[in-house]
Write a protein that holds these residues in place. Structure first.
Motif, short mmCIF file in Angstrom:
data_model
loop_
_atom_site.label_atom_id
_atom_site.label_comp_id
_atom_site.label_asym_id
_atom_site.label_seq_id
_atom_site.Cartn_x
_atom_site.Cartn_y
_atom_site.Cartn_z
N VAL A 1 0.91 -1.26 0.35
CA VAL A 1 -0.24 -0.11 0.22
C VAL A 1 0.74 1.32 -0.04
CG1 VAL A 1 -1.57 1.50 1.13
CG2 VAL A 1 -2.07 -1.24 0.72
N PRO A 2 1.86 1.42 0.94
CA PRO A 2 2.25 2.90 0.59
C PRO A 2 3.35 2.37 -0.30
CG PRO A 2 3.13 1.31 2.87
CD PRO A 2 2.23 0.95 2.43
N GLN A 3 4.23 1.47 -1.08
CA GLN A 3 4.31 1.87 -1.91
C GLN A 3 4.09 1.85 -2.55
OE1 GLN A 3 8.19 0.69 -1.27
NE2 GLN A 3 6.82 0.49 0.89
N ALA A 4 2.20 1.71 -3.77
CA ALA A 4 1.27 2.36 -4.35
C ALA A 4 1.30 3.85 -4.34
CB ALA A 4 0.65 1.35 -4.50
N PRO B 1 -9.60 -7.59 3.38
CA PRO B 1 -8.10 -7.69 4.23
C PRO B 1 -6.98 -7.13 4.25
CG PRO B 1 -8.90 -8.72 1.67
CD PRO B 1 -10.08 -7.97 2.08
N ILE B 2 -6.51 -5.99 3.29
CA ILE B 2 -5.95 -4.76 3.99
C ILE B 2 -6.22 -3.37 4.38
CG2 ILE B 2 -4.70 -3.24 2.09
CD1 ILE B 2 -3.89 -5.59 0.38
N ARG B 3 -5.44 -3.32 5.25
CA ARG B 3 -6.13 -2.16 6.12
C ARG B 3 -4.95 -0.67 5.33
NH1 ARG B 3 -7.77 -1.58 12.25
NH2 ARG B 3 -8.43 0.77 12.25
N LEU B 4 -5.36 0.15 5.76
CA LEU B 4 -4.72 1.76 5.16
C LEU B 4 -3.73 2.15 7.15
CD1 LEU B 4 -3.36 3.19 3.74
CD2 LEU B 4 -5.10 4.58 3.43
N ARG C 1 7.35 3.12 5.34
CA ARG C 1 8.92 3.70 4.94
C ARG C 1 9.39 2.35 3.15
NH1 ARG C 1 8.95 -1.60 8.30
NH2 ARG C 1 9.66 -3.72 6.86
N LEU C 2 10.53 3.15 2.96
CA LEU C 2 10.41 2.61 1.59
C LEU C 2 10.55 1.06 1.95
CD1 LEU C 2 10.59 3.15 -1.37
CD2 LEU C 2 13.52 3.98 -0.76
N ARG C 3 9.98 0.05 0.70
CA ARG C 3 10.75 -1.41 0.60
C ARG C 3 11.02 -1.75 -0.81
NH1 ARG C 3 6.67 -4.58 4.18
NH2 ARG C 3 8.10 -6.83 3.23
#
Length: 457
Positions: free
Chosen positions: A104-107, A234-237, A243-245
């Motif tokens: 999510v954060p990467q997107a 199934p996914i939560r913000l 952080r960058l992965r």
């Protein structure tokens, strides 16, 4: 085992993707998308109708801007958006839920960076780009008026569309489709208000249509973000983990980079066609812009089934069910080709049914009708190619869709240049070249998949 009702529903969706009969599953997934994207179809045609009331210069200006605005929308929805949905679906299909959360954060990082890139290019070089495409005088001014607003607010396009992709990757097609429908209804009211003005609201002209588009996108983004924050799927913000992965970023970009380059090439084909059409005059440019708008209406139809295909294929690929993924691909491709083929045949047989909604200028109607009579017969292959593009995203195999886009661009740009500049054929001859580009695109991708290239390890 899932502990909450949201988790149980998500697990049920994943099981259905992996084991339920393919055609009913595809139709169930695609139906809300198609309904929602039908609303987008209405918006595309409606915008042309509203802006057509401003005259031929406004239509010609929007024809210049349209390939670039659709490029951004296709990159955010079908390019990076498809890659995000594919990565999420493969992670969930393989039981890697924490990986899905980490995507999510990467997107969203990708959304911010690419929005800034579009903003910088179009605000800095928009006039030069539109002039190179043949824009002159009032048509060029109209293109810039719309472009400066739309691309100045690029962030409000990119973030909501990638949030929508995350939700679609979980198998939830209903919420993104509902957002398309609701925001389209708002746009139908807001767009003419801002374009023509009423009471205390000043008339903004073509800028008003762009402001309306941005406003409705913001509304959709707020609702989608609230859904992810509440954790109903199934996914939560999450508030943490931002952080960058690099490994997850590569998972998205491995599919997203070539997938985003494909619409660049496809819209490059349209931009090349627009520039060459401009040599036949303003009426030809306006007629082509109206007629080709029908193709952008078919893109949402293909997208409705294509996003379902991306999730369906990706989930099965993540679970190691490659043969089922391949069967889903051909099933979806056949459905989309049938729908777009019927639309194309109707447009070829009765082009005025479409053209008369946008202009009464005989020259504009003549050029546009000629285009639809010739190019409309290739629309079934246009739809097939788009469906196979989305399925390839789900498989994570983007070489042949990219190669097909390159081949289409070369066909239109090189073949078109020879036809228009060297052989000096009439516009109908150039329209045959555009149709050939659709044929080449679909045949290259379809042949590659039939030979088993993207299902091999």
């Amino acid at each position: 085992a899932p502990s909450g009702s949201g988790d149980a529903a998500a697990a049920g969706r994943t099981r259905e993707l992996l084991h339920a009969p393919l055609l009913p599953t595809l139709l169930r997934l695609a139906t809300p998308n198609v309904i929602g994207l039908f609303a987008t179809t209405v918006v595309i045609g409606y915008d042309g109708y509203i802006l057509g009331r401003l005259g031929a210069d406004a239509l010609a200006g929007v024809a210049l801007m349209f390939p670039l605005s659709m490029l951004m929308l296709q990159m955010s929805n079908g390019g990076m958006g498809g890659a995000v949905a594919s990565a999420v679906a493969r992670a969930l299909g393989g039981g890697r839920r924490e990986e899905a959360h980490g995507l999510v954060p990467q997107a969203l990082l990708i959304a911010v960076v690419l929005a800034l890139v579009f903003m910088a290019i179009m605000l800095g070089f928009g006039r030069s780009i539109f002039a190179a495409m043949g824009g002159r005088g009032a048509a060029l001014d109209a293109a810039l008026a719309y472009s400066d607003v739309l691309f100045g607010g690029a962030l409000t396009i990119w973030v909501p569309t990638l949030l929508s992709a995350i939700v679609r990757g979980t198998g939830n097609m209903l919420l993104p489709a509902m957002m398309l429908t609701v925001t389209a209804a708002i746009h139908l009211l807001l767009c003419p208000l801002l374009v023509f003005g009423w009471g205390p609201v000043p008339a903004m002209g073509v800028r008003g249509a762009a402001f309306s588009t941005l406003a409705t996108s913001v509304i959709a983004g707020i609702v989608l973000a609230a859904h992810l924050v509440r954790g109903k799927g199934p996914i939560r913000l999450r508030a943490s983990g931002w952080r960058l992965r690099p490994e997850l970023l590569r998972t998205i970009l491995r599919v997203g980079a070539p997938a985003s380059l494909s619409p660049v090439l496809s819209n490059g084909s349209i931009a090349a066609a627009t520039a060459l059409i401009g040599s036949y005059g303003t009426a030809a440019l306006a007629g082509y812009g109206v007629a080709a708008r029908l193709e952008y209406i078919m893109v949402p139809i293909a997208f409705g089934f294509g996003t379902a295909l991306t999730t369906l294929v990706a989930t099965n690929m993540g679970a190691g069910q490659r043969e089922r993924a391949l069967r889903a691909t051909w099933t979806g491709g056949a459905v989309v080709a049938s729908i777009t083929g019927v639309i194309g045949l109707a447009a070829a047989l009765a082009p005025r049914l479409w053209m008369n909604h946008f202009s009464t200028d005989p020259a504009v109607l003549g050029f546009g009708s000629s285009y639809l009579q010739i190019v409309g017969t290739s629309y079934s292959l246009f739809g097939l190619g788009l469906a196979l593009f989305f399925a390839s995203q789900g498989a994570g195999k983007m070489f042949w869709p990219l190669a097909g886009s390159v081949a289409r661009l070369l066909t239109v740009a090189v073949g078109g240049w020879l036809a228009v500049r060297v052989w000096q054929v009439p516009a109908s001859g150039f329209f045959l070249v555009i149709a050939a580009g659709f044929v080449v695109y679909a045949l290259m991708i379809g042949t590659a998949i039939r030979l088993g290239t993207w299902v091999k390890r």
